[in-house]
Design a protein around this motif. Sequence first.
Motif, short mmCIF file in Angstrom:
data_model
loop_
_atom_site.label_atom_id
_atom_site.label_comp_id
_atom_site.label_asym_id
_atom_site.label_seq_id
_atom_site.Cartn_x
_atom_site.Cartn_y
_atom_site.Cartn_z
N UNK A 114 0.83 -1.21 0.00
CA UNK A 114 0.00 0.00 0.00
C UNK A 114 0.86 1.25 0.00
N UNK A 115 1.82 1.33 0.91
CA UNK A 115 2.68 2.52 1.00
C UNK A 115 3.46 2.70 -0.30
N UNK A 116 4.03 1.62 -0.81
CA UNK A 116 4.79 1.68 -2.06
C UNK A 116 3.91 2.18 -3.20
N UNK A 117 2.76 1.57 -3.39
CA UNK A 117 1.93 1.92 -4.54
C UNK A 117 1.33 3.31 -4.42
N UNK A 118 1.01 3.75 -3.22
CA UNK A 118 0.46 5.10 -3.07
C UNK A 118 1.54 6.14 -3.41
N UNK A 119 2.74 5.97 -2.89
CA UNK A 119 3.81 6.94 -3.17
C UNK A 119 4.16 6.95 -4.66
N UNK A 120 4.37 5.77 -5.23
CA UNK A 120 4.73 5.69 -6.65
C UNK A 120 3.57 6.17 -7.52
N UNK A 121 2.34 5.83 -7.15
CA UNK A 121 1.18 6.27 -7.92
C UNK A 121 1.01 7.78 -7.92
N UNK A 122 1.23 8.41 -6.78
CA UNK A 122 1.13 9.87 -6.70
C UNK A 122 2.21 10.53 -7.54
#
Length: 155
Positions: A114-122
Amino acid sequence: MTTHADIEQHPDLAEMRSRFERATSTPRAQAVETLALLTGLYLAASPWIAGFSGLTNLAVCNLITGVAFALCMGGFSSAYERTHAMAWTACAIGAWTIISPWVVSGAMDTTRSIVNNIIVGVVALLCGLAMAAAAGLRGGGVRSRRRGPGPSPIG
């Protein structure tokens, strides 16, 4: 019988191409493109870097979307006038990256994923928006800059 000039010779098209070339040669556009390429490569490799490669469905999803994002954003320097619309595709990929841990089948919503995908997605979403904004600012208004009265020669 009338003859029609080739659209490639149209002065507005030549002006658009030169503006797109100037847009991609700015340091800001080059920085956004570099960040976007690095973001795409990291997204593709993130399951193995962040340690959630055991979540096979999400790992494959991140690999595919990372490669797609890098390819979308990598085309700007070589053919900006043809690929600037792909910035909106990059925005969609960024949004998908944010929600994918909850949407991909299986229990993919671990803290790391979750943390990885939210940061990379943003970051991906912001890169796509930056390129879309550059395309909108640089690509619009050709007709409004025309000089002289009369109907538009395009249509």
